[in-house]
Design a protein around this motif. Structure first.
Motif, PDB file in Angstrom:
ATOM      1  N   ALA A   1       0.875  -1.166   0.119  1.00 51.17           N
ATOM      2  CA  ALA A   1      -0.046   0.022  -0.094  1.00 51.17           C
ATOM      3  C   ALA A   1       0.782   1.340   0.072  1.00 51.17           C
ATOM      4  CB  ALA A   1      -1.178  -0.078   1.329  1.00 51.17           C
ATOM      5  N   THR A   2       2.038   1.229   0.627  1.00 51.02           N
ATOM      6  CA  THR A   2       2.913   2.414   1.060  1.00 51.02           C
ATOM      7  C   THR A   2       3.547   2.589  -0.477  1.00 51.02           C
ATOM      8  OG1 THR A   2       3.111   1.741   3.010  1.00 51.02           O
ATOM      9  CG2 THR A   2       4.872   3.480   1.954  1.00 51.02           C
ATOM     10  N   ALA A   3       4.022   1.445  -1.241  1.00 56.39           N
ATOM     11  CA  ALA A   3       4.584   1.613  -2.502  1.00 56.39           C
ATOM     12  C   ALA A   3       3.697   2.077  -3.499  1.00 56.39           C
ATOM     13  CB  ALA A   3       5.069   0.354  -3.057  1.00 56.39           C
ATOM     14  N   LEU A   4       2.560   1.533  -3.449  1.00 59.01           N
ATOM     15  CA  LEU A   4       1.527   2.071  -4.355  1.00 59.01           C
ATOM     16  C   LEU A   4       1.059   3.734  -4.223  1.00 59.01           C
ATOM     17  CD1 LEU A   4      -0.484   1.502  -6.862  1.00 59.01           C
ATOM     18  CD2 LEU A   4      -2.294   0.773  -5.032  1.00 59.01           C
ATOM     19  N   ILE A   5       1.023   4.061  -3.072  1.00 60.58           N
ATOM     20  CA  ILE A   5       0.571   5.491  -2.731  1.00 60.58           C
ATOM     21  C   ILE A   5       1.892   6.388  -3.200  1.00 60.58           C
ATOM     22  CG2 ILE A   5       0.364   7.213  -0.974  1.00 60.58           C
ATOM     23  CD1 ILE A   5      -1.239   4.976   0.442  1.00 60.58           C
ATOM     24  N   PHE A   6       3.151   6.013  -2.900  1.00 59.36           N
ATOM     25  CA  PHE A   6       4.139   6.631  -3.359  1.00 59.36           C
ATOM     26  C   PHE A   6       4.296   6.732  -4.768  1.00 59.36           C
ATOM     27  CE2 PHE A   6       8.780   7.672  -3.041  1.00 59.36           C
ATOM     28  CZ  PHE A   6       8.811   8.537  -2.273  1.00 59.36           C
TER      29      PHE A   6
END
Length: 65
Positions: free
Chosen positions: A23-28
């Motif tokens: 989720a963090t990688a997608l948002i970033f």
């Protein structure tokens, strides 16, 4: 890169690996600028993930919560 840090910290803490890194990688990825050099992107992601999320306990386990 982001999930790599998640894996390292989960192995050191002997915890199971969660899906927080995805989720963090997608948002970033969505919020990153197109003209940003790759080394600045890597430095920002490393600092944000390691200091902001993993050192202070991860999601829901920080000192603020």
């Amino acid at each position: 890169m982001i999930t790599g840090w998640q894996l390292i910290f989960s192995l050191l803490r002997r915890q199971k690996l969660g899906l927080d890194g995805v989720a963090t990688a997608l948002i970033f990825t969505i919020l990153a600028a197109d003209a940003l050099p790759i080394w600045q992107l890597a430095l920002a992601a490393t600092f944000g993930i390691v200091v902001g999320e993993l050192v202070f306990g991860g999601r829901g386990f920080s000192i603020v919560n």
